[in-house]
Design an enzyme around this catalytic site. Structure first.
Site, PDB file in Angstrom:
ATOM      1  N   LYS A 115      67.356 102.161  59.740  1.00 13.71           N
ATOM      2  CA  LYS A 115      68.091 100.913  59.513  1.00 13.71           C
ATOM      3  C   LYS A 115      68.782 100.518  60.811  1.00 13.71           C
ATOM      4  CE  LYS A 115      71.610  99.303  56.145  1.00 13.71           C
ATOM      5  NZ  LYS A 115      72.435  99.744  54.987  1.00 13.71           N
ATOM      6  N   SER A 124      71.880  96.929  50.869  1.00 13.51           N
ATOM      7  CA  SER A 124      71.638  96.265  52.138  1.00 13.51           C
ATOM      8  C   SER A 124      70.502  96.883  52.956  1.00 13.51           C
ATOM      9  CB  SER A 124      72.912  96.320  52.977  1.00 13.51           C
ATOM     10  OG  SER A 124      73.242  97.675  53.263  1.00 13.51           O
ATOM     11  N   SER A 175      73.641 100.981  48.807  1.00 15.41           N
ATOM     12  CA  SER A 175      72.619 100.369  49.670  1.00 15.41           C
ATOM     13  C   SER A 175      71.397 101.214  49.990  1.00 15.41           C
ATOM     14  CB  SER A 175      73.251  99.909  50.975  1.00 15.41           C
ATOM     15  OG  SER A 175      73.914  98.702  50.750  1.00 15.41           O
TER      16      SER A 175
HETATM   17  N1  GLN Z   1      75.975  96.078  47.659  1.00 17.13           N
HETATM   18  C1  GLN Z   1      77.172  96.725  48.070  1.00 17.13           C
HETATM   19  C2  GLN Z   1      78.005  95.766  48.893  1.00 17.13           C
HETATM   20  O1  GLN Z   1      77.641  94.667  49.003  1.00 17.13           O
HETATM   21  C3  GLN Z   1      76.859  97.979  48.806  1.00 17.13           C
HETATM   22  C4  GLN Z   1      76.593  97.828  50.254  1.00 17.13           C
HETATM   23  C5  GLN Z   1      76.252  99.105  50.934  1.00 17.13           C
HETATM   24  O2  GLN Z   1      76.095 100.151  50.280  1.00 17.13           O
HETATM   25  N2  GLN Z   1      76.161  99.059  52.244  1.00 17.13           N
HETATM   26  O3  GLN Z   1      79.019  96.118  49.406  1.00 17.13           O
END
Ligand code: GLN
Length: 482
Positions: A77, A152, A176
């Site tokens: 990532k 994400s 994420s």
């Molecule tokens: N979807 C969650 C958020 O928007 C988790 C994001 C993540 O784990 N980086 O914060």
């Protein structure tokens, strides 16, 4: 030859049925043919990487003893630092930032001989559940390109689901890794907080963030986990812990105590998701696991707690990106105007929303009512898990209340987007490990099963997950060519 499984790849390399150069080239060929439809990758490291692969092949040919994963390609990532490469975190703010050093996980991967062929798209600063918040483009779901891949780490999940690479790394602050794994039909692990070094991960919310692997199977995820795990003097929150040896994980679930939290089977969950997850529980039961209903009474506060504490940490972490010390620079007539212009131009709408939320919740007069109160509820959520793990070894839930949704469907409504994180944020609030694995389909889209365990008990997750994948074949399904 199945080149999406690490076991097959290692065997093919060892028996010289394929060279590392051919393997890496095959990844690039496939990416070039199809990634314009998916958008999984932000950067490919083609030239350097082919030379690296050739070197591995030369070493192998000369009879040098090779590590098992030497010459195996993977992706990471783009919020994890790779020296000399652009690490954008999906943001215009860091569009031209070149990493000055390798993240600790990257060092571990290199020491194992793995070849990082490129980096993947993400929601800006990992804020999101759909990868639509990337400042560059939206990644598509390989099962249906009209759908989101989750987020994400949508780029990494889509890259594995598309068989562009066999394995990839993501980061998980509130789901994420697990949620995009679920939506893309792959396996993903969020490790126990502290087991994997965060050094070189662009911080989102530091008391939640963990780096973890994606792969097609629990075996592959466990193997990559065993490479990246470990204490690191550069991350004060990392701890020493026994290394999991993937081969030694038992595949038997006899006597394994599995809890199903009643608070997780609520309105808003797709009936097909519920059916698939309960069918998975039944499989464990018929093979000797003990299933019990459990209660995690503070579950209803998890989203609210996460969406108060997380933005406070986000606001603090992003404050260094002011265009002077770090990040996109802009011109202004005064210092204040310079800051405002740099941050105004560099950050996208979701990052700005979180900076405002966090700054508000931390401000004088409100910090007690919001931030400190949320921290107290976080402790209660943690205690719920401590109590539950006195009675069960594993907690079984869905990963996401629904399968992948249409691109654009939740984009204009952040609150609806936040609610999709309902099953994943608790593991981050509590710091416990959690695994997502494919357990069915609805309308041709994958459904994810989540397994959670007590801190440092990833082995138990691997045991249950590995068993599940020996008696089911959901993880072997691949999207039709897009
Ligand atoms: N979807 C969650 C958020 O928007 C988790 C994001 C993540 O784990 N980086 O914060």
């Amino acid at each position: 030859m199945n080149l999406s499984s690490l076991k097959e790849i290692k065997k093919a390399l060892l028996e010289k049925q394929i060279s590392s150069e051919q393997l890496v080239q095959a990844c690039f060929d496939r990416i070039k043919e199809h990634d314009h439809e998916i958008g999984a990758f932000l950067h490919l490291y083609e030239e350097a990487v082919l030379a690296e692969a050739r070197q591995v092949d030369l070493d192998r040919a000369s009879g040098k003893e090779m590590l098992p994963l030497a010459g195996v390609p993977m992706a990471i990532k783009n919020n994890i630092l790779v020296q000399g490469k652009k690490t954008t975190a999906g943001s215009k703010m860091l569009e031209n930032y070149e990493a000055a050093y390798d993240a600790t996980v990257v060092k571990h991967l290199r020491a194992a001989g793995m070849i990082i062929i490129g980096d993947t798209n993400l929601d800006e600063f990992a804020h999101g559940s759909s990868t639509e918040n990337s400042a560059f483009f939206t990644t598509k779901n390989p099962w249906n390109t009209k759908k989101v891949p989750g987020g994400s780490s949508g780029g990494s999940a889509a890259a594995v689901a598309s068989s562009f690479v066999p394995v990839a790394l993501g980061s998980d602050t509130g789901g994420s890794i697990r949620q995009p794994a679920a939506l893309c039909g792959v396996t993903g692990l969020k490790p126990t907080y502290g087991r994997v070094s965060r050094y070189g991960l662009i911080a989102m919310a530091s008391s939640f963030d963990q780096i973890g692997p994606f792969g097609h199977s629990v075996d592959d995820v466990a193997e990559i986990f065993s490479v990246i795990v470990g204490n690191d003097e550069k991350d004060a929150t990392s701890v020493e812990s026994d290394v999991v040896v993937p081969e030694l994980i038992s595949q038997d679930v006899k006597g394994l105590r599995i809890g199903i939290p009643k608070e997780y089977f609520i309105e808003g969950m797709d009936s097909e998701v519920k059916k698939a997850v309960l069918a998975a529980a039944e499989i464990f039961k018929t093979n000797g696991a003990e299933i019990q209903e459990i209660s995690l009474p503070h579950t209803e506060y998890a989203i609210a707690t996460y969406y108060v504490v997380m933005p406070c940490e986000v606001a603090s972490n992003l404050s260094r990106l002011d265009g002077i010390r770090y990040g996109h620079s802009a011109e202004g007539k005064s210092l204040l105007e310079t800051y405002l212009a740099a941050r105004g131009e560099g950050f996208g709408p979701e990052a700005k929303r979180r900076i405002m939320l966090g700054s508000f919740a931390l401000s004088k007069g409100y910090a007690d009512a919001y931030y400190k109160k949320a921290l107290r509820v976080r402790s209660l959520i943690r205690q719920d898990f401590d109590e539950a793990f006195k009675h069960v070894d594993v907690i079984l839930t869905p990963t996401s209340p629904t399968v992948a949704w249409d691109i654009g469907a939740k984009f204009a409504d952040p609150l609806t987007m936040y609610l999709s994180d309902i099953y994943t944020v608790s593991a981050n609030l509590a710091g416990i490990p959690a695994l997502s694995l494919p357990c069915g389909f609805d309308q041709g889209l994958p459904i994810g099963l989540q397994l959670m365990a007590k801190p440092f008990d990833e082995t138990c997750l691997f045991r249950a997950g590995k068993f599940y994948q020996t008696v089911t074949d959901w993880h072997l399904k691949r999207p039709a060519e897009f």
